[in-house]
Motif scaffolding. Structure first.
Motif, PDB file in Angstrom:
ATOM      1  N   MET A  27      47.351 -90.564 -71.522  1.00  0.00           N
ATOM      2  CA  MET A  27      48.297 -91.275 -72.361  1.00  0.00           C
ATOM      3  C   MET A  27      48.070 -92.711 -72.476  1.00  0.00           C
ATOM      4  SD  MET A  27      51.998 -89.299 -71.570  1.00  0.00           S
ATOM      5  CE  MET A  27      52.859 -90.526 -72.447  1.00  0.00           C
ATOM      6  N   LYS A  28      48.161 -93.335 -73.399  1.00  0.00           N
ATOM      7  CA  LYS A  28      47.825 -94.859 -73.677  1.00  0.00           C
ATOM      8  C   LYS A  28      49.073 -95.592 -72.935  1.00  0.00           C
ATOM      9  CE  LYS A  28      45.134 -94.735 -77.746  1.00  0.00           C
ATOM     10  NZ  LYS A  28      44.802 -93.061 -77.965  1.00  0.00           N
ATOM     11  N   PRO A  29      48.829 -96.868 -72.418  1.00  0.00           N
ATOM     12  CA  PRO A  29      49.665 -97.549 -71.925  1.00  0.00           C
ATOM     13  C   PRO A  29      50.855 -98.003 -72.737  1.00  0.00           C
ATOM     14  CG  PRO A  29      47.364 -98.684 -71.411  1.00  0.00           C
ATOM     15  CD  PRO A  29      47.284 -97.238 -72.292  1.00  0.00           C
ATOM     16  N   GLY A  30      52.019 -98.148 -72.248  1.00  0.00           N
ATOM     17  CA  GLY A  30      53.162 -98.524 -73.003  1.00  0.00           C
ATOM     18  C   GLY A  30      53.893 -97.305 -73.781  1.00  0.00           C
ATOM     19  N   THR A  31      52.991 -95.861 -73.677  1.00  0.00           N
ATOM     20  CA  THR A  31      53.701 -94.810 -74.382  1.00  0.00           C
ATOM     21  C   THR A  31      54.692 -94.261 -73.360  1.00  0.00           C
ATOM     22  OG1 THR A  31      51.845 -93.372 -73.746  1.00  0.00           O
ATOM     23  CG2 THR A  31      51.715 -94.386 -75.829  1.00  0.00           C
ATOM     24  N   ILE A  32      55.413 -93.189 -73.915  1.00  0.00           N
ATOM     25  CA  ILE A  32      56.596 -92.505 -73.378  1.00  0.00           C
ATOM     26  C   ILE A  32      56.403 -91.075 -73.191  1.00  0.00           C
ATOM     27  CG2 ILE A  32      59.073 -92.250 -73.400  1.00  0.00           C
ATOM     28  CD1 ILE A  32      59.194 -94.743 -75.349  1.00  0.00           C
ATOM     29  N   ILE A  33      56.892 -90.541 -71.933  1.00  0.00           N
ATOM     30  CA  ILE A  33      56.802 -89.042 -71.786  1.00  0.00           C
ATOM     31  C   ILE A  33      58.267 -88.689 -71.454  1.00  0.00           C
ATOM     32  CG2 ILE A  33      55.815 -89.364 -69.339  1.00  0.00           C
ATOM     33  CD1 ILE A  33      54.343 -86.373 -69.974  1.00  0.00           C
ATOM     34  N   ALA A  34      58.907 -87.753 -72.133  1.00  0.00           N
ATOM     35  CA  ALA A  34      60.197 -87.297 -71.909  1.00  0.00           C
ATOM     36  C   ALA A  34      60.291 -85.967 -71.638  1.00  0.00           C
ATOM     37  CB  ALA A  34      61.044 -87.500 -73.231  1.00  0.00           C
ATOM     38  N   ASP A  35      60.740 -85.561 -70.276  1.00  0.00           N
ATOM     39  CA  ASP A  35      60.998 -83.971 -69.723  1.00  0.00           C
ATOM     40  C   ASP A  35      62.450 -83.647 -69.990  1.00  0.00           C
ATOM     41  OD1 ASP A  35      60.529 -81.759 -68.615  1.00  0.00           O
ATOM     42  OD2 ASP A  35      61.033 -82.583 -66.590  1.00  0.00           O
ATOM     43  N   HIS A  36      62.289 -82.475 -70.897  1.00  0.00           N
ATOM     44  CA  HIS A  36      63.560 -81.599 -71.308  1.00  0.00           C
ATOM     45  C   HIS A  36      63.784 -80.771 -70.243  1.00  0.00           C
ATOM     46  CE1 HIS A  36      64.551 -84.169 -74.673  1.00  0.00           C
ATOM     47  NE2 HIS A  36      63.640 -83.794 -75.382  1.00  0.00           N
ATOM     48  N   SER A  37      62.747 -80.168 -69.416  1.00  0.00           N
ATOM     49  CA  SER A  37      63.263 -79.327 -68.359  1.00  0.00           C
ATOM     50  C   SER A  37      64.283 -79.727 -67.495  1.00  0.00           C
ATOM     51  CB  SER A  37      61.730 -78.978 -67.590  1.00  0.00           C
ATOM     52  OG  SER A  37      60.607 -79.133 -68.340  1.00  0.00           O
ATOM     53  N   THR A  38      64.702 -78.490 -66.749  1.00  0.00           N
ATOM     54  CA  THR A  38      65.863 -78.834 -65.856  1.00  0.00           C
ATOM     55  C   THR A  38      65.116 -78.900 -64.615  1.00  0.00           C
ATOM     56  OG1 THR A  38      67.448 -77.904 -67.294  1.00  0.00           O
ATOM     57  CG2 THR A  38      68.035 -78.058 -64.938  1.00  0.00           C
ATOM     58  N   VAL A  39      65.126 -79.830 -63.762  1.00  0.00           N
ATOM     59  CA  VAL A  39      64.176 -79.769 -62.726  1.00  0.00           C
ATOM     60  C   VAL A  39      65.113 -80.684 -61.605  1.00  0.00           C
ATOM     61  CG1 VAL A  39      61.959 -79.286 -63.443  1.00  0.00           C
ATOM     62  CG2 VAL A  39      62.843 -81.703 -63.462  1.00  0.00           C
ATOM     63  N   SER A  40      64.444 -80.824 -60.351  1.00  0.00           N
ATOM     64  CA  SER A  40      65.037 -81.680 -59.458  1.00  0.00           C
ATOM     65  C   SER A  40      64.999 -83.372 -59.585  1.00  0.00           C
ATOM     66  CB  SER A  40      64.407 -81.652 -58.080  1.00  0.00           C
ATOM     67  OG  SER A  40      63.101 -82.002 -57.852  1.00  0.00           O
ATOM     68  N   ALA A  41      66.202 -84.135 -59.402  1.00  0.00           N
ATOM     69  CA  ALA A  41      65.883 -85.315 -59.497  1.00  0.00           C
ATOM     70  C   ALA A  41      64.726 -86.300 -58.824  1.00  0.00           C
ATOM     71  CB  ALA A  41      67.156 -86.255 -59.027  1.00  0.00           C
ATOM     72  N   THR A  42      64.453 -85.456 -57.701  1.00  0.00           N
ATOM     73  CA  THR A  42      63.225 -85.823 -56.777  1.00  0.00           C
ATOM     74  C   THR A  42      61.963 -85.724 -57.529  1.00  0.00           C
ATOM     75  OG1 THR A  42      64.493 -84.834 -55.139  1.00  0.00           O
ATOM     76  CG2 THR A  42      62.071 -85.459 -54.690  1.00  0.00           C
ATOM     77  N   VAL A  43      61.639 -84.570 -58.484  1.00  0.00           N
ATOM     78  CA  VAL A  43      60.472 -84.734 -59.019  1.00  0.00           C
ATOM     79  C   VAL A  43      60.535 -85.836 -60.350  1.00  0.00           C
ATOM     80  CG1 VAL A  43      60.758 -82.902 -60.584  1.00  0.00           C
ATOM     81  CG2 VAL A  43      58.605 -83.337 -59.679  1.00  0.00           C
ATOM     82  N   SER A  44      61.744 -85.964 -60.931  1.00  0.00           N
ATOM     83  CA  SER A  44      61.891 -86.844 -62.072  1.00  0.00           C
ATOM     84  C   SER A  44      61.545 -88.209 -61.521  1.00  0.00           C
ATOM     85  CB  SER A  44      63.218 -87.034 -62.332  1.00  0.00           C
ATOM     86  OG  SER A  44      63.369 -85.772 -63.070  1.00  0.00           O
ATOM     87  N   ARG A  45      61.930 -88.741 -60.257  1.00  0.00           N
ATOM     88  CA  ARG A  45      61.620 -90.127 -59.662  1.00  0.00           C
ATOM     89  C   ARG A  45      60.382 -90.115 -59.339  1.00  0.00           C
ATOM     90  NH1 ARG A  45      66.593 -88.705 -56.222  1.00  0.00           N
ATOM     91  NH2 ARG A  45      68.222 -89.447 -57.475  1.00  0.00           N
ATOM     92  N   GLU A  46      59.676 -89.125 -58.973  1.00  0.00           N
ATOM     93  CA  GLU A  46      58.310 -88.818 -58.462  1.00  0.00           C
ATOM     94  C   GLU A  46      57.151 -89.241 -59.785  1.00  0.00           C
ATOM     95  OE1 GLU A  46      57.389 -85.345 -56.097  1.00  0.00           O
ATOM     96  OE2 GLU A  46      55.677 -85.307 -57.295  1.00  0.00           O
ATOM     97  N   MET A  47      57.675 -88.508 -60.734  1.00  0.00           N
ATOM     98  CA  MET A  47      57.036 -88.677 -62.252  1.00  0.00           C
ATOM     99  C   MET A  47      57.239 -90.104 -62.783  1.00  0.00           C
ATOM    100  SD  MET A  47      55.372 -85.909 -62.764  1.00  0.00           S
ATOM    101  CE  MET A  47      54.959 -85.540 -60.986  1.00  0.00           C
ATOM    102  N   ALA A  48      58.474 -90.715 -62.660  1.00  0.00           N
ATOM    103  CA  ALA A  48      58.692 -92.029 -63.122  1.00  0.00           C
ATOM    104  C   ALA A  48      57.899 -93.018 -62.318  1.00  0.00           C
ATOM    105  CB  ALA A  48      60.329 -92.386 -62.981  1.00  0.00           C
ATOM    106  N   GLU A  49      57.729 -92.865 -61.068  1.00  0.00           N
ATOM    107  CA  GLU A  49      56.871 -93.677 -60.493  1.00  0.00           C
ATOM    108  C   GLU A  49      55.563 -93.585 -60.692  1.00  0.00           C
ATOM    109  OE1 GLU A  49      57.649 -96.142 -58.820  1.00  0.00           O
ATOM    110  OE2 GLU A  49      55.877 -96.473 -57.537  1.00  0.00           O
ATOM    111  N   LEU A  50      54.956 -92.256 -60.746  1.00  0.00           N
ATOM    112  CA  LEU A  50      53.724 -92.228 -61.264  1.00  0.00           C
ATOM    113  C   LEU A  50      53.428 -92.661 -62.578  1.00  0.00           C
ATOM    114  CD1 LEU A  50      51.356 -90.390 -59.844  1.00  0.00           C
ATOM    115  CD2 LEU A  50      51.958 -88.694 -61.719  1.00  0.00           C
ATOM    116  N   ALA A  51      54.383 -92.513 -63.559  1.00  0.00           N
ATOM    117  CA  ALA A  51      54.092 -93.396 -65.033  1.00  0.00           C
ATOM    118  C   ALA A  51      54.144 -94.681 -64.828  1.00  0.00           C
ATOM    119  CB  ALA A  51      55.361 -92.855 -65.883  1.00  0.00           C
TER     120      ALA A  51
END
Ligand code: NAP
Length: 297
Positions: free
Chosen positions: A95-119
Motif C-alpha cells: 500500500m501507498k503511504p497515507g492510504t487506509i486498510i479497514a478490517d471487517h472480520s471479527t477478531v481480537s482487539a489484540t490483533v487489531s492493535r497489532e495491525m494498527a501499530e504495523l500500519a
C-alpha cells in the motif's frame, strides 16, 4: 447514502465470503466505486466480477498485494486473527503511504492493535471495523459497522462503508470496534439461551408456541431475536446464516478479552459450552438459534 459515481474512488476488497461478496458488490453498484477484488479461491472472485464488475470490470487480483497496490482504501473480511495477520500483512506491504486498510472480520482487539501499530510504522492507517447484521444485513446493505482507529481515517472511509452500513460509527482508538462487537456477542449469547429455554418450556407446557410469541413479543420480552428467530426455533429450522462455529470463535475472543480486563462473564462462558455441545451433536454450521436443539433432543 453512497457516494455518487462522480466521487468514484479506487478501492480493494479482500475476502469474498458470505459477507464480503455482497459488501464489495454494494461498493461497486451503489457507490459506483472502482473495486479490485481478491479471493483466495479464485472462482469466487470470477463469480463476483461476472455479477458486479460491469462492462469495464477489472480482472480480479491474484494476490492481496496486487489488489491493494493502487487502492485508496483496502477492505478485508476474512476469518480469525491469523487470517487477518496474513492477508492484511501482505496488503500493507504494497500500500501507498497515507492510504487506509479497514478490517471487517471479527477478531481480537489484540490483533487489531497489532495491525494498527504495523500500519502506523509504515505511514498507513488501520481501522478495525467489525459488522453486525449477518448475511441478510450484508446482502441488503444495512449492516451496523463499529469502528476503532484514527478519527480522520474513519472520516475518509465512512462514506464508503455507508454503501453497506446503515449505521457506521467511530467508537474510539484501535481495538474499540472489536470491543464493541464483543459486547454485541455477549448480549446475544445470553439472550438466545433465554429464548431457547422459553420456547422449549412453552412446548413442554402444551402451549401454542407461535401464539405465545405473538403475545409476549408485544411486551417487555420483545427482542430482535424473538421477532426473527423464536418461531423458527419452534419449527426446528436453524438455517439462518451466522454459524455456531463462527459464534464459538467470537465467544473465545470475548472470554480471552475478559481474562485481560477482569470482566466476569459466567452466563457467556456457560453458553459457550452449550454451543460446544451443539457442535458435538454435528451442528457446526447451524445458525446460533440452534441452542434450542440441546433442549429438545
Ligand atoms: P466465509 O463465508 O467463511 O468467508 C471467509 C472469506 O475469507 C473467504 O473469502 C475466504 O477465502 C477468506 N479467507 C479466510 N481465511 C483466509 C486466509 N488466511 N487467506 C485468504 N483468504 C482467507 O466467512 P464470512 O461469513 O463471510 O465471515 C467473514 C468474517 O466476518 C468472519 O470474521 C466472521 O466472524 C465475520 N462475520 C460474519 C457474519 C455472518 O453472518 N456470516 C456476521 C458478522 C461478522 P476462500 O473463499 O478461499 O475460503
Amino acid at each position: 447514502m453512497a457516494d455518487t459515481a462522480t466521487d468514484s474512488r479506487s478501492v480493494a476488497f479482500l475476502g469474498l465470503g458470505t459477507m464480503g461478496f455482497p459488501m464489495a458488490g454494494h461498493l461497486a453498484v451503489r457507490g459506483g466505486h472502482r473495486v479490485t477484488v481478491f479471493n483466495r479461491t479464485a472462482a469466487k472472485a470470477e463469480a463476483w466480477t461476472a455479477r458486479f464488475g460491469g462492462a469495464s470490470a477489472a480482472t480480479p487480483a491474484a494476490t492481496p498485494a496486487e489488489a491493494a497496490r493502487d487502492a485508496e482504501v483496502v477492505f478485508l473480511c476474512v476469518g480469525g486473527d491469523d487470517d487477518v495477520r496474513a492477508v492484511a500483512g501482505e496488503a500493507m506491504d504494497a500500500m501507498k503511504p497515507g492510504t487506509i486498510i479497514a478490517d471487517h472480520s471479527t477478531v481480537s482487539a489484540t490483533v487489531s492493535r497489532e495491525m494498527a501499530e504495523l500500519a502506523r510504522k509504515r505511514g498507513l492507517f488501520f481501522l478495525d471495523a467489525p459488522v453486525s447484521g449477518g448475511q441478510a444485513g450484508a446482502e441488503n446493505g444495512v449492516l451496523t459497522v463499529m469502528v476503532g482507529g484514527d478519527a480522520d481515517a474513519f472520516a475518509r472511509t465512512q462514506p464508503l462503508m455507508a454503501c453497506y452500513g446503515r449505521s457506521v460509527t467511530h467508537m474510539g482508538p484501535a481495538g474499540a470496534g472489536q470491543l464493541t462487537k464483543m459486547v454485541n456477542q455477549i448480549c446475544i449469547a445470553g439472550l438466545l439461551q433465554g429464548l431457547a429455554e422459553g420456547m422449549a418450556f412453552a412446548q413442554k407446557a402444551g402451549l401454542d408456541g407461535h401464539k405465545v410469541v405473538d403475545v409476549i413479543g408485544k411486551g417487555a420480552a420483545q427482542s430482535w431475536q424473538m421477532d426473527n428467530r423464536a418461531k423458527t426455533m419452534l419449527d426446528g429450522k436453524f438455517d439462518f446464516g451466522f454459524a455456531v462455529d463462527w459464534m464459538r470463535k467470537d465467544l473465545g475472543i470475548v472470554l480471552g478479552e475478559a481474562r485481560n480486563n477482569g470482566a466476569t462473564l459466567p452466563v457467556t462462558a456457560l453458553v459457550d459450552q452449550f454451543y460446544a455441545e451443539v457442535q458435538a451433536m454435528g451442528g457446526n454450521r447451524l445458525d446460533t438459534s440452534s441452542l434450542m436443539t440441546r433442549l429438545t433432543r
